[in-house]
Enzyme design. Structure first.
Site, PDB file in Angstrom:
ATOM      1  N   GLU A 183       0.773  -1.244   0.000  1.00 13.31           N
ATOM      2  CA  GLU A 183       0.000   0.000   0.000  1.00 13.31           C
ATOM      3  C   GLU A 183       0.803   1.292   0.000  1.00 13.31           C
ATOM      4  O   GLU A 183       0.590   2.167   0.854  1.00 13.31           O
ATOM      5  CB  GLU A 183      -0.979   0.002   1.187  1.00 13.31           C
ATOM      6  CG  GLU A 183      -2.020  -1.072   1.091  1.00 13.31           C
ATOM      7  CD  GLU A 183      -3.133  -0.973   2.130  1.00 13.31           C
ATOM      8  OE1 GLU A 183      -4.160  -1.643   1.955  1.00 13.31           O
ATOM      9  OE2 GLU A 183      -2.968  -0.234   3.119  1.00 13.31           O
ATOM     10  N   GLU A 288      -6.099  -8.036   0.095  1.00  8.89           N
ATOM     11  CA  GLU A 288      -6.774  -7.711   1.350  1.00  8.89           C
ATOM     12  C   GLU A 288      -8.238  -7.415   1.071  1.00  8.89           C
ATOM     13  O   GLU A 288      -8.573  -6.691   0.132  1.00  8.89           O
ATOM     14  CB  GLU A 288      -6.153  -6.476   2.031  1.00  8.89           C
ATOM     15  CG  GLU A 288      -4.735  -6.658   2.531  1.00  8.89           C
ATOM     16  CD  GLU A 288      -4.251  -5.431   3.310  1.00  8.89           C
ATOM     17  OE1 GLU A 288      -5.094  -4.613   3.752  1.00  8.89           O
ATOM     18  OE2 GLU A 288      -3.029  -5.285   3.468  1.00  8.89           O
TER      19      GLU A 288
END
Length: 368
Positions: A183, A288
Site C-alpha cells: 500500500e 486484502e
C-alpha cells in the site's frame, strides 16, 4: 516447480510481526503510542519481553493447522523493514533511541515458514512497512508520516531487505511470492513507484527463480490502467498484481445500505475484475478484503459520523447481511488468481477476523 496458476485462497497474518493498534488494543493500553515505531520507542527496555510474548502467542502452529484443515492454502505475512534487526535508517519518530525495534522477528518468521511447509501452505512475504513509512498509516510503521519516497537511504534499505528475504528463503518450499511493498500511498509519484518495483524485481530475481517464486506489486491506490504494459513477459516473469478492496473508508460507501454494499461487490468490483483480466496481461490477487463496514473499529483516530449499514439490524438480520456481503465478495475475488482475507485474528473486531467469521457462519467452513 510451483504452478503459476495455483488458485490462492488465503488469509493475512496481520498485527503479528507488525503491530496495528486497532487489532491488538490490549498491547497499547495506557500508552500514547499509535504504531509499532512509537510503541517500541515509548516502552524502551520493556518492549522486548512484551513483544516476544505476543509473537509466541498471537499466532501459533495450531493456527496454521486450523487454516489447513479448512482448506486455506496460503498465508500473506506482513513484516516491517526492521525484520532483520539493526542497520535501518534513523527516523525522528525513533526519538533518542537510534534502533528502537525489538530484535528476533526473523526467528519467528523462520518458524512460520516451517509451519507453512508442514501444513502445505504457500507463503507470500509482504514488506508491509518501509523506512520513513510509505503511506502514513499505522500499518506502514509510522502514523501520519509518509516520507519513504523522499530519501535515497530509505529506498536503498527497502531494496536491501527485499533482497535479504529473497536470499534467505529462495529455496524454501513454502515460499510462493515476495510482495515488494504494501500500500504505497496514492501521492507517491507513479514513476518513482514503478522504478522501485523494477529494482525490487531485479533484487528478488538475483536469488529467486521465476519458476518457483512470484514477485507481487501493489496498485498504490491508483487505477490498474496506469500499469498497462508494465512488467510484461518475456522480460519479466511470474509477476502478480495486487489490489485491496474495502467498503468502510470512503464516505459514500459508509453511507450505503447493505444492498448497496452487495451490489458494489458483485457488480462494480466484478466488472473491475473482468477489465483487469482482459486488459492488464498479468495475473491479479485481491491481497486484502474483509467483512468490515464499521469505520469506528478499524481506525481508532477516524472522525465520525460512524453510521454503517448494519447498525439498526437485529442479530439475525446482521448475520444474513454479513453472509450476503461475504458471498458477493468471494464470488468476485474468485475470478482472480486468488485472495487473502484481512486478517486471521483480531482482539475485538469479528468482521475483520477470519477465524471469528468462519465460526459465526459468515464465511464458509471449508475452502476446498
Amino acid at each position: 516447480m510451483k504452478s503459476k496458476s495455483l488458485k490462492l485462497r488465503g488469509v493475512n497474518l496481520g498485527s503479528w510481526l507488525l503491530l496495528e493498534k486497532w487489532m491488538v488494543p490490549s498491547l497499547f493500553e495506557g500508552l500514547a503510542a499509535t504504531d509499532e515505531t512509537t510503541w517500541c520507542a515509548e516502552l524502551g527496555s520493556a518492549a522486548p519481553e512484551k513483544l516476544r510474548h505476543h509473537w509466541n502467542t498471537f499466532v501459533t502452529r495450531d493456527d496454521f493447522a486450523w487454516l489447513a484443515e479448512r482448506g486455506i492454502n496460503a498465508v500473506r505475512i506482513p513484516v516491517g523493514h526492521w525484520i532483520f534487526g539493526p542497520g535501518y535508517p534513523y527516523h525522528p519518530k525513533y526519538g533518542s533511541e537510534r534502533q528502537p525495534f525489538v530484535t528476533g522477528g526473523i526467528d519467528v518468521l523462520d518458524r512460520a515458514m516451517e509451519w507453512a511447509r508442514e501444513f502445505g501452505l504457500h507463503v507470500v512475504l509482504d514488506l508491509h512497512a518501509a523506512p520513513g513509512c510509505q503511506n502514513g498509516f499505522d500499518n506502514g510503521g509510522i502514523l501520519g508520516v509518509c516520507e519513504w519516497h523522499t530519501q535515497p537511504d530509505y529506498l536503498a534499505h527497502t531494496l536491501d531487505v527485499l533482497e535479504r528475504l529473497a536470499q534467505r528463503y529462495c529455496n524454501h518450499p513454502a515460499l510462493h511470492a515476495i510482495e515488494a511493498l504494501n500500500e504505497p500511498r496514492w501521492d507517491v509519484p507513479t514513476d518513482y513507484l514503478k522504478a522501485f518495483y523494477l529494482q525490487a524485481y531485479a533484487r528478488i530475481r538475483k536469488h529467486c527463480p521465476t519458476d518457483r517464486v512470484a514477485v507481487v506489486f501493489h496498485d498504490g491506490f491508483r487505477s490498474f490502467r496506469e500499469y498497462l504494459g508494465f512488467m510484461q513477459a518475456p522480460e519479466y516473469e511470474n509477476v502478480i498484481f495486487d489490489l485491496h478492496r474495502y467498503q468502510c473508508f470512503d464516505r459514500a460507501e459508509i453511507d450505503m445500505d447493505i444492498y448497496g454494499h452487495i451490489r458494489k461487490a458483485a457488480g462494480e468490483w466484478k466488472q473491475e475484475a473482468d477489465d483487469i483480466i482482459t486488459e492488464l496481461n498479468l495475473p491479479a490477487i485481491c491481497g486484502e478484503w474483509s467483512l468490515g463496514l464499521d469505520l469506528r473499529v478499524v481506525s481508532l483516530w477516524a472522525e465520525g459520523p460512524f453510521n454503517h449499514a448494519l447498525e439498526y439490524m437485529d442479530d439475525f438480520q446482521q448475520n444474513v447481511a454479513t453472509r450476503g456481503y461475504a458471498a458477493a465478495q468471494l464470488a468476485t475475488f474468485e475470478k482472480y488468481l486468488g485472495w487473502f482475507f484481512w486478517s486471521y485474528k483480531t482482539e475485538t473486531t469479528p468482521a475483520w477476523c477470519f477465524r471469528d467469521s468462519v465460526e459465526r457462519g459468515w464465511l464458509p467452513s471449508s475452502f476446498r
